[in-house]
Design a protein around this motif. Structure first.
Motif, PDB file in Angstrom:
ATOM      1  N   LEU A   1       0.618  -0.907  -0.011  1.00  0.00           N
ATOM      2  CA  LEU A   1       0.453  -0.500  -0.015  1.00  0.00           C
ATOM      3  C   LEU A   1       0.844   1.148   0.222  1.00  0.00           C
ATOM      4  CD1 LEU A   1      -2.838  -1.024   2.301  1.00  0.00           C
ATOM      5  CD2 LEU A   1      -2.997  -0.929  -0.476  1.00  0.00           C
ATOM      6  N   THR A   2       1.861   0.994   0.938  1.00  0.00           N
ATOM      7  CA  THR A   2       2.696   2.567   0.423  1.00  0.00           C
ATOM      8  C   THR A   2       3.872   2.302  -0.705  1.00  0.00           C
ATOM      9  OG1 THR A   2       4.350   0.766   2.541  1.00  0.00           O
ATOM     10  CG2 THR A   2       2.890   3.282   2.981  1.00  0.00           C
ATOM     11  N   ASN A   3       4.320   1.378  -2.101  1.00  0.00           N
ATOM     12  CA  ASN A   3       4.930   0.778  -3.198  1.00  0.00           C
ATOM     13  C   ASN A   3       4.272   2.220  -3.621  1.00  0.00           C
ATOM     14  OD1 ASN A   3       5.530   0.084  -5.360  1.00  0.00           O
ATOM     15  ND2 ASN A   3       6.157  -1.888  -4.288  1.00  0.00           N
ATOM     16  N   GLU A   4       5.899   2.465  -4.459  1.00  0.00           N
ATOM     17  CA  GLU A   4       5.560   3.647  -5.564  1.00  0.00           C
ATOM     18  C   GLU A   4       4.812   3.678  -6.128  1.00  0.00           C
ATOM     19  OE1 GLU A   4       9.156   3.681  -7.443  1.00  0.00           O
ATOM     20  OE2 GLU A   4       9.673   4.578  -6.212  1.00  0.00           O
ATOM     21  N   ASN A   5       4.389   2.558  -6.637  1.00  0.00           N
ATOM     22  CA  ASN A   5       3.559   1.600  -8.079  1.00  0.00           C
ATOM     23  C   ASN A   5       2.261   1.528  -7.209  1.00  0.00           C
ATOM     24  OD1 ASN A   5       5.386   1.677  -9.686  1.00  0.00           O
ATOM     25  ND2 ASN A   5       6.352  -0.348  -9.124  1.00  0.00           N
ATOM     26  N   ARG A   6       1.604   1.612  -6.752  1.00  0.00           N
ATOM     27  CA  ARG A   6       0.634   1.312  -5.839  1.00  0.00           C
ATOM     28  C   ARG A   6      -0.764   2.116  -6.465  1.00  0.00           C
ATOM     29  NH1 ARG A   6       1.846   5.508  -2.789  1.00  0.00           N
ATOM     30  NH2 ARG A   6       0.894   7.042  -2.474  1.00  0.00           N
ATOM     31  N   PRO A   7      -1.830   2.300  -6.492  1.00  0.00           N
ATOM     32  CA  PRO A   7      -2.761   3.015  -7.054  1.00  0.00           C
ATOM     33  C   PRO A   7      -2.626   3.961  -6.157  1.00  0.00           C
ATOM     34  CG  PRO A   7      -4.100   0.618  -6.522  1.00  0.00           C
ATOM     35  CD  PRO A   7      -2.868   0.527  -6.382  1.00  0.00           C
ATOM     36  N   ASN A   8      -2.977   5.841  -6.833  1.00  0.00           N
ATOM     37  CA  ASN A   8      -2.660   6.632  -6.725  1.00  0.00           C
ATOM     38  C   ASN A   8      -3.500   7.729  -7.172  1.00  0.00           C
ATOM     39  OD1 ASN A   8      -1.673   9.435  -5.491  1.00  0.00           O
ATOM     40  ND2 ASN A   8       0.688   9.188  -5.936  1.00  0.00           N
ATOM     41  N   PRO A   9      -4.306   7.457  -5.794  1.00  0.00           N
ATOM     42  CA  PRO A   9      -5.453   8.191  -6.317  1.00  0.00           C
ATOM     43  C   PRO A   9      -5.544   9.961  -6.157  1.00  0.00           C
ATOM     44  CG  PRO A   9      -5.883   8.053  -3.774  1.00  0.00           C
ATOM     45  CD  PRO A   9      -4.891   7.751  -5.026  1.00  0.00           C
ATOM     46  N   THR A  10      -4.867  11.358  -6.267  1.00  0.00           N
ATOM     47  CA  THR A  10      -4.206  11.907  -5.642  1.00  0.00           C
ATOM     48  C   THR A  10      -4.742  12.717  -7.384  1.00  0.00           C
ATOM     49  OG1 THR A  10      -2.280  11.453  -4.699  1.00  0.00           O
ATOM     50  CG2 THR A  10      -2.196  13.705  -5.677  1.00  0.00           C
TER      51      THR A  10
END
Length: 197
Positions: free
Chosen positions: A115-124
């Motif tokens: 969940l903290t991996n840089e490739n995780r889904p990022n909804p920013t």
């Protein structure tokens, strides 16, 4: 095909049939066409193997989700694409949501690692777009994270609680799968109808 690829394919088949708890390393070795000693040489135990299979699957899902989140599409199209993409993926990998819930309780460090991996889904970018479309009057006022929570909950929960849902609704595997196919579009339309002006 490498030995690792054979193991991953075999593990996916066995985990899908038996779930994490019901799967046995011997069954996975048999499915892969290798002996159990070789399997244990590559993966010391079932949990490490499952984590590797999970991360392999997650590495396929995360880019799909980020592509949707970061696209130039409207919020409505993103909602439609998310529900279709996520449900399609989990129907091919139905053991994943239950494993995540189990690991959240038993091994939270592992869950946090992806969940903290840089490739995780990022909804920013998606959150910023929701705020912009609220300000423009395109959608009703709603906390962007509540909207995302609704979207995720409605798509994830039926898979995570599959046994309970089948039991409560008295439905077969075939009926459950048909309902999940339906939800690829019905969830999106419910959410869109609830937020559009």
């Amino acid at each position: 095909m490498t030995t690792e690829e054979k193991i991953f394919n075999a593990a996916r088949i066995v985990f899908q049939k038996k779930g994490f708890a019901g799967a046995r390393m011997q069954e996975i070795a048999d499915e892969a066409g290798i002996n159990k000693a070789m399997l244990h040489y590559c993966f010391k135990n079932k949990e490490l193997l499952f984590q590797a299979v999970f991360m392999n699957a997650f590495s396929q899902l995360a880019p799909q989700i980020n592509e949707i989140f970061n696209s130039e599409d409207s919020i409505f199209d993103k909602i439609r694409k998310f529900t279709h993409s996520y449900i399609s993926f989990v129907m091919l990998n139905p053991y994943l949501p239950q494993f995540v819930i189990q690991e959240m309780n038993n091994n939270p460090e592992f869950v946090m690692s992806f969940l903290t991996n840089e490739n995780r889904p990022n909804p920013t970018l998606l959150i910023a777009q929701i705020e912009k479309e609220i300000a423009s009057g395109i959608i009703k006022t709603i906390h962007p994270k509540q909207l995302l929570m609704n979207l995720i909950s409605m798509t994830v929960f039926p898979f995570a609680a599959q046994m309970m849902i089948k039991g409560m609704l008295q439905i077969s595997d075939k009926e459950f799968n048909a309902m999940m196919e339906e939800r690829k579009t019905s969830i999106a339309e419910q959410i869109i109808n609830s937020i559009k002006r």
